[in-house]
Motif scaffolding. Structure first.
Motif, PDB file in Angstrom:
ATOM      1  N   TYR A   1      47.723  -2.341 -18.083  1.00  0.00           N
ATOM      2  CA  TYR A   1      48.032  -3.177 -19.247  1.00  0.00           C
ATOM      3  C   TYR A   1      48.333  -4.610 -18.826  1.00  0.00           C
ATOM      4  N   ILE A   2      49.144  -4.783 -17.796  1.00  0.00           N
ATOM      5  CA  ILE A   2      49.519  -6.121 -17.329  1.00  0.00           C
ATOM      6  C   ILE A   2      48.311  -6.865 -16.763  1.00  0.00           C
ATOM      7  N   VAL A   3      47.497  -6.167 -15.964  1.00  0.00           N
ATOM      8  CA  VAL A   3      46.288  -6.797 -15.404  1.00  0.00           C
ATOM      9  C   VAL A   3      45.368  -7.243 -16.532  1.00  0.00           C
ATOM     10  N   GLY A   4      45.222  -6.385 -17.546  1.00  0.00           N
ATOM     11  CA  GLY A   4      44.379  -6.736 -18.692  1.00  0.00           C
ATOM     12  C   GLY A   4      44.913  -7.943 -19.446  1.00  0.00           C
ATOM     13  N   LEU A   5      46.238  -7.984 -19.658  1.00  0.00           N
ATOM     14  CA  LEU A   5      46.839  -9.133 -20.344  1.00  0.00           C
ATOM     15  C   LEU A   5      46.616 -10.420 -19.556  1.00  0.00           C
ATOM     16  N   LEU A   6      46.865 -10.364 -18.250  1.00  0.00           N
ATOM     17  CA  LEU A   6      46.682 -11.553 -17.414  1.00  0.00           C
ATOM     18  C   LEU A   6      45.238 -12.051 -17.460  1.00  0.00           C
ATOM     19  N   GLY A   7      44.288 -11.124 -17.357  1.00  0.00           N
ATOM     20  CA  GLY A   7      42.874 -11.485 -17.374  1.00  0.00           C
ATOM     21  C   GLY A   7      42.449 -12.094 -18.701  1.00  0.00           C
ATOM     22  N   ASN A   8      42.849 -11.464 -19.803  1.00  0.00           N
ATOM     23  CA  ASN A   8      42.445 -11.947 -21.125  1.00  0.00           C
ATOM     24  C   ASN A   8      43.126 -13.254 -21.493  1.00  0.00           C
ATOM     25  N   PHE A   9      44.414 -13.385 -21.145  1.00  0.00           N
ATOM     26  CA  PHE A   9      45.105 -14.656 -21.419  1.00  0.00           C
ATOM     27  C   PHE A   9      44.553 -15.782 -20.541  1.00  0.00           C
ATOM     28  N   MET A  10      44.107 -15.446 -19.341  1.00  0.00           N
ATOM     29  CA  MET A  10      43.491 -16.453 -18.481  1.00  0.00           C
ATOM     30  C   MET A  10      42.190 -16.963 -19.107  1.00  0.00           C
ATOM     31  N   VAL A  11      41.396 -16.043 -19.660  1.00  0.00           N
ATOM     32  CA  VAL A  11      40.159 -16.436 -20.346  1.00  0.00           C
ATOM     33  C   VAL A  11      40.474 -17.363 -21.516  1.00  0.00           C
ATOM     34  N   LEU A  12      41.459 -16.984 -22.335  1.00  0.00           N
ATOM     35  CA  LEU A  12      41.835 -17.802 -23.490  1.00  0.00           C
ATOM     36  C   LEU A  12      42.334 -19.180 -23.061  1.00  0.00           C
ATOM     37  N   PHE A  13      43.138 -19.211 -22.006  1.00  0.00           N
ATOM     38  CA  PHE A  13      43.699 -20.466 -21.518  1.00  0.00           C
ATOM     39  C   PHE A  13      42.607 -21.393 -20.988  1.00  0.00           C
ATOM     40  N   VAL A  14      41.727 -20.857 -20.138  1.00  0.00           N
ATOM     41  CA  VAL A  14      40.687 -21.678 -19.502  1.00  0.00           C
ATOM     42  C   VAL A  14      39.703 -22.201 -20.542  1.00  0.00           C
ATOM     43  N   VAL A  15      39.256 -21.338 -21.443  1.00  0.00           N
ATOM     44  CA  VAL A  15      38.310 -21.788 -22.480  1.00  0.00           C
ATOM     45  C   VAL A  15      38.975 -22.809 -23.401  1.00  0.00           C
ATOM     46  N   GLY A  16      40.247 -22.598 -23.706  1.00  0.00           N
ATOM     47  CA  GLY A  16      40.959 -23.550 -24.550  1.00  0.00           C
ATOM     48  C   GLY A  16      41.136 -24.911 -23.900  1.00  0.00           C
ATOM     49  N   LYS A  17      41.370 -24.945 -22.591  1.00  0.00           N
ATOM     50  CA  LYS A  17      41.625 -26.197 -21.875  1.00  0.00           C
ATOM     51  C   LYS A  17      40.349 -26.971 -21.543  1.00  0.00           C
ATOM     52  N   GLU A  18      39.269 -26.239 -21.277  1.00  0.00           N
ATOM     53  CA  GLU A  18      38.030 -26.881 -20.823  1.00  0.00           C
ATOM     54  C   GLU A  18      37.089 -27.152 -22.001  1.00  0.00           C
ATOM     55  N   LYS A  19      36.888 -28.409 -22.331  1.00  0.00           N
ATOM     56  CA  LYS A  19      36.016 -28.766 -23.452  1.00  0.00           C
ATOM     57  C   LYS A  19      34.562 -28.385 -23.187  1.00  0.00           C
ATOM     58  N   SER A  20      34.191 -28.342 -21.906  1.00  0.00           N
ATOM     59  CA  SER A  20      32.809 -27.963 -21.568  1.00  0.00           C
ATOM     60  C   SER A  20      32.515 -26.501 -21.911  1.00  0.00           C
ATOM     61  N   LEU A  21      33.569 -25.714 -22.127  1.00  0.00           N
ATOM     62  CA  LEU A  21      33.391 -24.303 -22.479  1.00  0.00           C
ATOM     63  C   LEU A  21      33.516 -24.054 -23.978  1.00  0.00           C
ATOM     64  N   HIS A  22      33.637 -25.121 -24.765  1.00  0.00           N
ATOM     65  CA  HIS A  22      33.738 -24.962 -26.215  1.00  0.00           C
ATOM     66  C   HIS A  22      32.337 -24.751 -26.790  1.00  0.00           C
ATOM     67  N   LYS A  23      31.778 -23.612 -26.440  1.00  0.00           N
ATOM     68  CA  LYS A  23      30.430 -23.227 -26.858  1.00  0.00           C
ATOM     69  C   LYS A  23      30.486 -21.854 -27.515  1.00  0.00           C
ATOM     70  N   PRO A  24      29.464 -21.500 -28.321  1.00  0.00           N
ATOM     71  CA  PRO A  24      29.467 -20.206 -29.018  1.00  0.00           C
ATOM     72  C   PRO A  24      29.722 -19.009 -28.117  1.00  0.00           C
ATOM     73  N   MET A  25      29.081 -18.986 -26.956  1.00  0.00           N
ATOM     74  CA  MET A  25      29.224 -17.847 -26.049  1.00  0.00           C
ATOM     75  C   MET A  25      30.674 -17.656 -25.623  1.00  0.00           C
ATOM     76  N   TYR A  26      31.355 -18.750 -25.316  1.00  0.00           N
ATOM     77  CA  TYR A  26      32.735 -18.659 -24.831  1.00  0.00           C
ATOM     78  C   TYR A  26      33.728 -18.449 -25.978  1.00  0.00           C
ATOM     79  N   LEU A  27      33.387 -18.940 -27.158  1.00  0.00           N
ATOM     80  CA  LEU A  27      34.222 -18.641 -28.330  1.00  0.00           C
ATOM     81  C   LEU A  27      34.177 -17.144 -28.633  1.00  0.00           C
ATOM     82  N   LEU A  28      33.000 -16.553 -28.492  1.00  0.00           N
ATOM     83  CA  LEU A  28      32.867 -15.102 -28.672  1.00  0.00           C
ATOM     84  C   LEU A  28      33.659 -14.353 -27.606  1.00  0.00           C
ATOM     85  N   LEU A  29      33.648 -14.896 -26.395  1.00  0.00           N
ATOM     86  CA  LEU A  29      34.415 -14.272 -25.316  1.00  0.00           C
ATOM     87  C   LEU A  29      35.915 -14.324 -25.612  1.00  0.00           C
ATOM     88  N   CYS A  30      36.360 -15.414 -26.238  1.00  0.00           N
ATOM     89  CA  CYS A  30      37.772 -15.511 -26.646  1.00  0.00           C
ATOM     90  C   CYS A  30      38.092 -14.483 -27.730  1.00  0.00           C
TER      91      CYS A  30
END
Length: 312
Positions: free
Chosen positions: A37-66
């Motif tokens: 559970y903790i590993v999953g939370l860390l991984g998923n929150f990392m995805v949300l954090f990185v996509v949110g911070k990086e404007k270059s990732l503000h694309k449909p594919m990465y929004l779906l990943l979020c």
């Protein structure tokens, strides 16, 4: 006799047993459960954090990943904290309202998760079969609208379940041999007629799961048709590689769900605790593996994640 002693005196209260037959091992079982559970939370929150911070990732594919990350967090969080409360502190009681609330969020997020997988399949179809129109067909606004449609669909399909159960009379034996409140498990605690509940459950599974799997299969059927029409071997391989992560995510989710369902329906000789463990793997394994799969298979995301990890 133990079951009778556990029967709650409050008619609006249920008892969640955790994993019947393995009560002495609850603390031991909670160790891998909490780690996953903790590993999953860390991984998923990392995805949300990185996509949110990086404007270059503000694309449909990465929004779906979020969206996928949010549904993974929601699904596992609907079940695991309560399960750990049972294992660590023996907090087995849950009110009827609490049970129905958990049931609603669990099933609604699961339906949303399925919808996100369908949208991701459509994303891959457009990217491969109609690449020149990809940026016009799949805009960030359209992805947000599809996410809203998925949310509305989940609420419409799942809300009747707790509403139907809220009007049911429940028997004195309100002991649920499970770690969480599932629709049909709770329905079987009722002293009334649950024919409508059974019919609703079957229809919902058939419509939601059947339709979603059909749309995913159709998308990949069209993708395969286009890919095999490409004469250049390198382009052929590149097109298939763009689908690898999504296919792995689908296989992870479907395999654990299918295996759990088959053992529940046809594994009468299998011990109940095995059924419960397999059922809960569906909430944990995809939740933990999905961010790892996309991190490993998507170079752009992987590079950004590594950059932030190195800064820590």
């Amino acid at each position: 006799m133990a079951a009778l002693n556990l029967t709650p005196s409050d008619p609006s209260t249920f008892i969640l047993m955790g994993i019947p037959g393995l009560e002495d091992s609850h603390v031991l079982i909670s160790i891998p459960l909490s780690m996953f559970y903790i590993v999953g939370l860390l991984g998923n929150f990392m995805v949300l954090f990185v996509v949110g911070k990086e404007k270059s990732l503000h694309k449909p594919m990465y929004l779906l990943l979020c969206m996928l990350a949010l549904t993974d967090i929601g699904t596992s969080t609907s079940v695991i904290p309560k399960a750990l409360g049972i294992f660590w502190f023996n907090l087995k009681s849950i009110t009827l309202k609490g049970c129905l609330t958990q049931m609603f969020f669990l099933h609604a997020v699961s339906v949303m998760h399925s919808g996100v997988l369908v949208t991701m399949a459509f994303d891959r179809y457009v990217a491969i079969c109609n690449p020149l129109r990809y940026t016009t067909i799949l805009t960030n606004t359209r992805i947000a609208k599809l996410g809203l449609v998925g949310l509305i669909r989940a609420v419409v399909f799942v809300l009747p379940a707790p509403l139907l159960l809220s009007g049911q009379p429940f028997c004195a034996n309100r002991i649920i041999p499970h770690m969480h409140c599932d629709h049909m498990t709770v329905a079987k605690m009722s002293c009334g007629d649950i024919t409508v509940n059974r019919t609703y459950s079957l229809v919902t599974v058939f419509v939601v799961v059947g339709l979603d799997l059909t749309l995913i299969a159709l998308s990949y059927g069209l993708i395969i048709k286009v890919v095999f029409g490409i004469s250049h071997k390198e382009a052929h391989q590149k097109a298939l590689n763009t689908c690898t992560a999504h296919i792995c995510v689908i296989l992870t989710s479907c395999t654990t769900l299918l295996f759990s369902s088959l053992t529940y329906e046809f594994g009468q000789g299998i011990a109940p605790h095995v059924h419960i463990i397999l059922a809960n793997l569906y909430f944990l394994i995809p939740h933990m593996l999905n961010p790892i799969i996309y991190g490993a298979k998507t170079k752009e995301l992987r590079d950004k994640v590594v950059k932030y990890i190195c800064r820590m």
